[in-house]
Design a protein around this motif. Structure first.
Motif, PDB file in Angstrom:
ATOM      1  N   LYS A  23     -29.221 -27.540   1.641  1.00 30.18           N
ATOM      2  CA  LYS A  23     -29.416 -26.137   2.726  1.00 30.18           C
ATOM      3  C   LYS A  23     -31.136 -26.861   3.056  1.00 30.18           C
ATOM      4  O   LYS A  23     -31.187 -27.499   3.648  1.00 30.18           O
ATOM      5  N   LEU A  24     -31.471 -27.584   1.732  1.00 33.45           N
ATOM      6  CA  LEU A  24     -32.930 -28.941   2.385  1.00 33.45           C
ATOM      7  C   LEU A  24     -32.712 -29.280   2.261  1.00 33.45           C
ATOM      8  O   LEU A  24     -33.575 -29.985   3.869  1.00 33.45           O
ATOM      9  N   LYS A  25     -31.595 -30.357   2.215  1.00 30.92           N
ATOM     10  CA  LYS A  25     -31.101 -31.688   2.684  1.00 30.92           C
ATOM     11  C   LYS A  25     -31.375 -31.485   4.380  1.00 30.92           C
ATOM     12  O   LYS A  25     -31.454 -32.603   5.231  1.00 30.92           O
ATOM     13  N   GLY A  26     -30.280 -30.710   4.918  1.00 29.29           N
ATOM     14  CA  GLY A  26     -30.130 -30.409   6.109  1.00 29.29           C
ATOM     15  C   GLY A  26     -31.428 -30.063   7.302  1.00 29.29           C
ATOM     16  O   GLY A  26     -31.791 -30.186   8.579  1.00 29.29           O
ATOM     17  N   GLU A  27     -32.773 -29.554   6.160  1.00 30.21           N
ATOM     18  CA  GLU A  27     -33.863 -29.319   6.464  1.00 30.21           C
ATOM     19  C   GLU A  27     -35.267 -29.879   7.000  1.00 30.21           C
ATOM     20  O   GLU A  27     -35.864 -29.435   7.872  1.00 30.21           O
ATOM     21  N   VAL A  28     -35.564 -30.313   5.861  1.00 33.19           N
ATOM     22  CA  VAL A  28     -36.387 -31.249   5.650  1.00 33.19           C
ATOM     23  C   VAL A  28     -36.261 -32.530   5.325  1.00 33.19           C
ATOM     24  O   VAL A  28     -35.491 -33.091   5.184  1.00 33.19           O
ATOM     25  N   ALA A  29     -37.053 -33.362   6.414  1.00 32.20           N
ATOM     26  CA  ALA A  29     -37.612 -34.664   6.879  1.00 32.20           C
ATOM     27  C   ALA A  29     -37.921 -35.052   5.802  1.00 32.20           C
ATOM     28  O   ALA A  29     -37.993 -34.971   4.512  1.00 32.20           O
ATOM     29  N   GLU A  76     -36.199 -22.831  -6.827  1.00 35.91           N
ATOM     30  CA  GLU A  76     -36.403 -22.082  -5.745  1.00 35.91           C
ATOM     31  C   GLU A  76     -37.623 -21.850  -5.745  1.00 35.91           C
ATOM     32  O   GLU A  76     -38.092 -21.227  -4.057  1.00 35.91           O
ATOM     33  N   ALA A  77     -38.416 -21.199  -6.412  1.00 32.01           N
ATOM     34  CA  ALA A  77     -40.357 -20.375  -6.109  1.00 32.01           C
ATOM     35  C   ALA A  77     -40.589 -21.927  -5.109  1.00 32.01           C
ATOM     36  O   ALA A  77     -42.294 -22.273  -4.595  1.00 32.01           O
ATOM     37  N   LEU A  78     -40.992 -23.151  -5.724  1.00 27.80           N
ATOM     38  CA  LEU A  78     -41.259 -24.235  -5.591  1.00 27.80           C
ATOM     39  C   LEU A  78     -41.392 -24.221  -4.329  1.00 27.80           C
ATOM     40  O   LEU A  78     -41.475 -24.602  -3.195  1.00 27.80           O
ATOM     41  N   MET A  79     -39.914 -24.190  -3.910  1.00 29.34           N
ATOM     42  CA  MET A  79     -39.448 -24.902  -2.156  1.00 29.34           C
ATOM     43  C   MET A  79     -39.944 -23.639  -1.779  1.00 29.34           C
ATOM     44  O   MET A  79     -39.639 -24.226  -0.595  1.00 29.34           O
ATOM     45  N   LYS A  80     -39.535 -22.327  -2.087  1.00 31.01           N
ATOM     46  CA  LYS A  80     -40.125 -21.741  -1.664  1.00 31.01           C
ATOM     47  C   LYS A  80     -41.877 -21.680  -0.330  1.00 31.01           C
ATOM     48  O   LYS A  80     -41.728 -21.196   0.563  1.00 31.01           O
ATOM     49  N   GLN A  82     -43.105 -24.583  -0.725  1.00 27.74           N
ATOM     50  CA  GLN A  82     -43.259 -25.562  -0.594  1.00 27.74           C
ATOM     51  C   GLN A  82     -43.160 -26.135   0.855  1.00 27.74           C
ATOM     52  O   GLN A  82     -43.896 -26.086   1.503  1.00 27.74           O
ATOM     53  N   PHE A  83     -41.896 -25.032   1.378  1.00 29.59           N
ATOM     54  CA  PHE A  83     -41.450 -25.627   2.670  1.00 29.59           C
ATOM     55  C   PHE A  83     -41.114 -23.825   2.903  1.00 29.59           C
ATOM     56  O   PHE A  83     -40.395 -23.454   4.197  1.00 29.59           O
ATOM     57  N   GLY A  84     -41.517 -22.789   2.390  1.00 28.01           N
ATOM     58  CA  GLY A  84     -40.596 -21.336   3.078  1.00 28.01           C
ATOM     59  C   GLY A  84     -38.942 -21.282   3.041  1.00 28.01           C
ATOM     60  O   GLY A  84     -38.462 -20.943   4.016  1.00 28.01           O
ATOM     61  N   ILE A  85     -38.150 -22.553   2.338  1.00 25.07           N
ATOM     62  CA  ILE A  85     -36.778 -22.103   2.987  1.00 25.07           C
ATOM     63  C   ILE A  85     -36.028 -21.389   1.196  1.00 25.07           C
ATOM     64  O   ILE A  85     -36.560 -22.163  -0.012  1.00 25.07           O
ATOM     65  N   VAL A  86     -35.895 -20.658   1.155  1.00 28.04           N
ATOM     66  CA  VAL A  86     -35.141 -19.529  -0.035  1.00 28.04           C
ATOM     67  C   VAL A  86     -33.802 -20.128  -0.128  1.00 28.04           C
ATOM     68  O   VAL A  86     -33.449 -20.363   1.015  1.00 28.04           O
ATOM     69  N   ALA A  87     -33.058 -19.608  -0.882  1.00 29.34           N
ATOM     70  CA  ALA A  87     -31.333 -19.946  -1.160  1.00 29.34           C
ATOM     71  C   ALA A  87     -30.563 -18.974  -0.010  1.00 29.34           C
ATOM     72  O   ALA A  87     -31.195 -18.019   0.294  1.00 29.34           O
TER      73      ALA A  87
END
Length: 87
Positions: A23-29, A76-80, A82-87
């Motif tokens: 998901k992050l690969k598709g949404e985060v540069a 999951e916590a770190l990505m939320k 840093q990027f506001g993205i959750v699984a």
């Protein structure tokens, strides 16, 4: 950011971490990841422990830019955060 996820078949947390990375690969540069099946690659807990720098009992073990950050919930916590993205 480059993430490496060390996991194994049949591990639900490994699947969650991999799905979040996808998901992050598709949404985060500038985000990419690699999933490593420890069974297919012949990697043992002892091998992972050496890389992490402490005893490892569970997978996934996740590294961000070659730094161990822990398991799925840590990722999951770190990505939320840093990027506001959750699984």
């Amino acid at each position: 950011m480059f993430v490496v996820i060390f996991g194994r078949p049949g591990c639900p947390y490994c699947v969650r971490a991999k799905n979040l990375a996808e998901k992050l690969k598709g949404e985060v540069a500038d985000f990419d990841y690699r999933y490593v099946d420890i069974h297919a690659e012949g990697i043992t807990k002892e091998d992972l422990s050496k890389s992490v720098g402490k005893p490892v009992e569970t997978v996934p073990q996740i590294f961000i830019d070659e730094k161990p950050i822990g398991g799925c919930t840590d990722f999951e916590a770190l990505m939320k955060e840093q990027f506001g993205i959750v699984a």
